[in-house]
Design an enzyme around this catalytic site. Structure first.
Site, PDB file in Angstrom:
ATOM      1  N   PHE A  78       0.843  -1.188   0.000  1.00 53.43           N
ATOM      2  CA  PHE A  78       0.000   0.000   0.000  1.00 53.43           C
ATOM      3  C   PHE A  78       0.884   1.246   0.000  1.00 53.43           C
ATOM      4  O   PHE A  78       1.965   1.267   0.593  1.00 53.43           O
ATOM      5  CB  PHE A  78      -0.920  -0.005   1.221  1.00 53.43           C
ATOM      6  N   ASP A  80       6.302  -3.167   8.856  1.00 53.75           N
ATOM      7  CA  ASP A  80       4.938  -2.855   8.435  1.00 53.75           C
ATOM      8  C   ASP A  80       4.151  -4.158   8.540  1.00 53.75           C
ATOM      9  O   ASP A  80       4.225  -5.027   7.669  1.00 53.75           O
ATOM     10  CB  ASP A  80       4.929  -2.311   7.014  1.00 53.75           C
ATOM     11  N   HIS A 115      -0.790  -6.210   7.602  1.00 50.98           N
ATOM     12  CA  HIS A 115      -1.470  -7.434   7.168  1.00 50.98           C
ATOM     13  C   HIS A 115      -1.244  -8.595   8.127  1.00 50.98           C
ATOM     14  O   HIS A 115      -1.703  -9.701   7.846  1.00 50.98           O
ATOM     15  CB  HIS A 115      -0.946  -7.869   5.796  1.00 50.98           C
ATOM     16  N   GLN A 175      -7.833  -0.709  10.000  1.00 55.37           N
ATOM     17  CA  GLN A 175      -8.781  -0.265   8.972  1.00 55.37           C
ATOM     18  C   GLN A 175      -9.758  -1.390   8.660  1.00 55.37           C
ATOM     19  O   GLN A 175      -9.508  -2.554   8.959  1.00 55.37           O
ATOM     20  CB  GLN A 175      -7.976   0.174   7.737  1.00 55.37           C
ATOM     21  N   LYS A 208      -8.898  -5.014   7.546  1.00 54.10           N
ATOM     22  CA  LYS A 208      -7.812  -5.724   8.218  1.00 54.10           C
ATOM     23  C   LYS A 208      -8.326  -6.853   9.111  1.00 54.10           C
ATOM     24  O   LYS A 208      -9.472  -6.867   9.547  1.00 54.10           O
ATOM     25  CB  LYS A 208      -6.958  -4.751   9.028  1.00 54.10           C
ATOM     26  N   ARG A 256       3.000  16.678  23.642  1.00 53.40           N
ATOM     27  CA  ARG A 256       2.991  16.678  25.107  1.00 53.40           C
ATOM     28  C   ARG A 256       3.926  15.590  25.634  1.00 53.40           C
ATOM     29  O   ARG A 256       4.201  14.607  24.937  1.00 53.40           O
ATOM     30  CB  ARG A 256       1.582  16.449  25.642  1.00 53.40           C
ATOM     31  N   TYR A 309      -1.359  22.150  28.141  1.00 56.41           N
ATOM     32  CA  TYR A 309      -0.988  23.094  27.086  1.00 56.41           C
ATOM     33  C   TYR A 309       0.517  23.376  27.104  1.00 56.41           C
ATOM     34  O   TYR A 309       0.946  24.524  27.008  1.00 56.41           O
ATOM     35  CB  TYR A 309      -1.802  24.384  27.214  1.00 56.41           C
ATOM     36  N   ARG A 358      -4.541  10.615  18.124  1.00 55.32           N
ATOM     37  CA  ARG A 358      -5.107   9.675  19.088  1.00 55.32           C
ATOM     38  C   ARG A 358      -6.313   8.922  18.500  1.00 55.32           C
ATOM     39  O   ARG A 358      -6.928   9.381  17.542  1.00 55.32           O
ATOM     40  CB  ARG A 358      -5.540  10.429  20.354  1.00 55.32           C
TER      41      ARG A 358
END
Length: 406
Positions: free
Chosen positions: A97, A168, A171, A194, A197, A226, A233, A243
């Site tokens: 991909f 990676d 899969h 996704q 998968k 952070r 902040y 996230r």
């Protein structure tokens, strides 16, 4: 007597309709509980994200896990946290991909394409060292279709040249290489959740690692820079909000409980289907026996030889096979480097040298896979029965018999 192909009005060979995803009331209850709590996002007030991270890290045999927005982001976080600098080179395969290569460009680095092995379609270790230069900093091997790469050789090359290895494993959830879960062997391992998968929450991703410094940097980058112990902040690094939500975490914990058994079924069916297809003239399943203990078969791939099917093109063959009820198609139409974005260098990468010209890249095995050979059967079909695998083989034989007698 010649059977009429389904594409020409005959009956389908495969009788089952395969569905995905697999879920039940426990998944619905988990999502409902999050909805009713009113705590939907992340910061992780309920602890569901951390719970899933710990579960998946334990599943992989890794110390740490970082959940994030998707598999592409997982790769990007791992690469950025590894310390690459603008203009550094990263070795990637061309048959995968696009995100495996595009995240390299996003990090202002240079993707260097190394061809795949013809029997596995994974990054060919025999060709890696020839592509290494003083600017090479990382290798991203892809466990394509769930087949383990030759990680012993890749890790040995990386150690020799002081390179970071980012697996990676989009899969390869639950895949095993010589007793180790895929994703846990390199410096980091990246997963996608996704919708297609093997472990699915619609979207989402995750990185596992044993490296505490890498973990801390990825944790910061996925949370707007952070750091632990800092104020909300207070931003130390150029991160972003990558996230996941608590809905995704709750669903993934439920789905993870099914993964081991589903992987066992796929692995068993993959072996059996290979044994059925291997004797068919012109059909060659990709090989095993390269160190994989468990193959996840996110895709079952075989090589197709049109000369044994009356000259029928791969596209036409795949369409006929799908019409017979096999969840199959022809896979990638071209290697990544032939995509317009790379041919025309339509990206903002200020560190990409002018000498880099993807129009001059040629990886013959990847090109042959795209244009002529590779036919995919999708993972949810590999959750079928032994009889389903037999029908898949029967469908291929039916097509061969029909086209040879046209």
């Amino acid at each position: 007597m010649k059977e009429t192909l389904a594409l020409r009005g005959g009956p389908r060979t495969v009788t089952r309709n395969f569905t995905w995803p697999v879920f039940d009331e426990s998944d619905v209850a988990a999502i409902t509980q999050v909805a009713q709590s009113g705590q939907w996002g992340n910061p992780d007030c309920s602890g569901l994200v951390e719970k899933f991270e710990n579960e998946f890290a334990s599943f992989c045999g890794s110390k740490y896990a970082i959940a994030c927005a998707n598999g592409s982001v997982a790769l990007r976080l791992a690469l950025m946290a590894s310390g690459v600098k603008p203009g550094d080179e990263v070795i990637v395969p061309p048959y995968t991909f696009i995100a495996t290569a595009s995240i390299v460009v996003e990090a202002n680095c240079v993707p260097v394409f190394v061809d795949i092995a013809p029997d596995t379609y994974n990054l060919d270790p025999n060709q890696i060292e020839a592509a290494i230069t003083p600017r090479t900093k990382a290798i991203i091997p892809v466990h394509f279709a769930g087949q383990a790469c030759d990680m012993d050789r890749i890790m040995a090359i990386a150690k020799k040249h002081n390179l970071t290895v980012i697996e990676d494993a989009a899969h390869a959830h639950g895949g095993v290489y010589k007793g180790k879960k895929l994703g846990s062997i390199g410096h980091a391992g990246c997963f996608s959740f996704q919708s297609s998968k093997n472990l699915n929450a619609g979207e989402g991703g995750l990185v596992v690692t044993d490296d505490e410094a890498l973990y801390n940097m990825m944790n910061s980058l996925r949370n707007v820079g952070r750091v632990k112990g800092g104020q909300w902040y207070e931003h130390h690094y150029l991160g972003c909000n990558y996230r996941i939500t608590q809905f995704q975490a709750a669903l993934l914990s439920q789905q993870l409980a099914r993964l081991e058994e589903q992987t066992r079924v796929r692995d068993t069916n993959g072996k059996y289907l290979s044994s059925l297809l291997a004797p068919i003239d012109g059909i060659t399943p990709l090989t095993r026996g390269h160190g994989e203990t468990v193959h996840t078969y996110h895709i079952f791939i075989f090589r197709y030889d049109k000369s044994k099917f009356g000259g029928l093109s791969k596209k036409e063959f795949a369409e006929m096979l799908a019409a017979e009820g096999v969840p199959a198609f022809m896979g990638y139409p071209k290697p990544i480097y032939e995509q317009p974005v790379f041919q025309q260098k339509n990206f903002m990468c200020y560190a990409l040298p002018d000498t880099v010209d993807y129009t001059r890249v040629h990886c013959p095995v990847a090109e042959r896979a795209c244009y002529e050979e590779a036919v995919w059967i999708l993972q949810h079909a590999m959750l079928g029965s032994k009889e389903d695998m037999e029908q898949f083989a029967a469908a291929i034989k039916k097509i061969q018999h029909a086209v040879r007698h046209d």
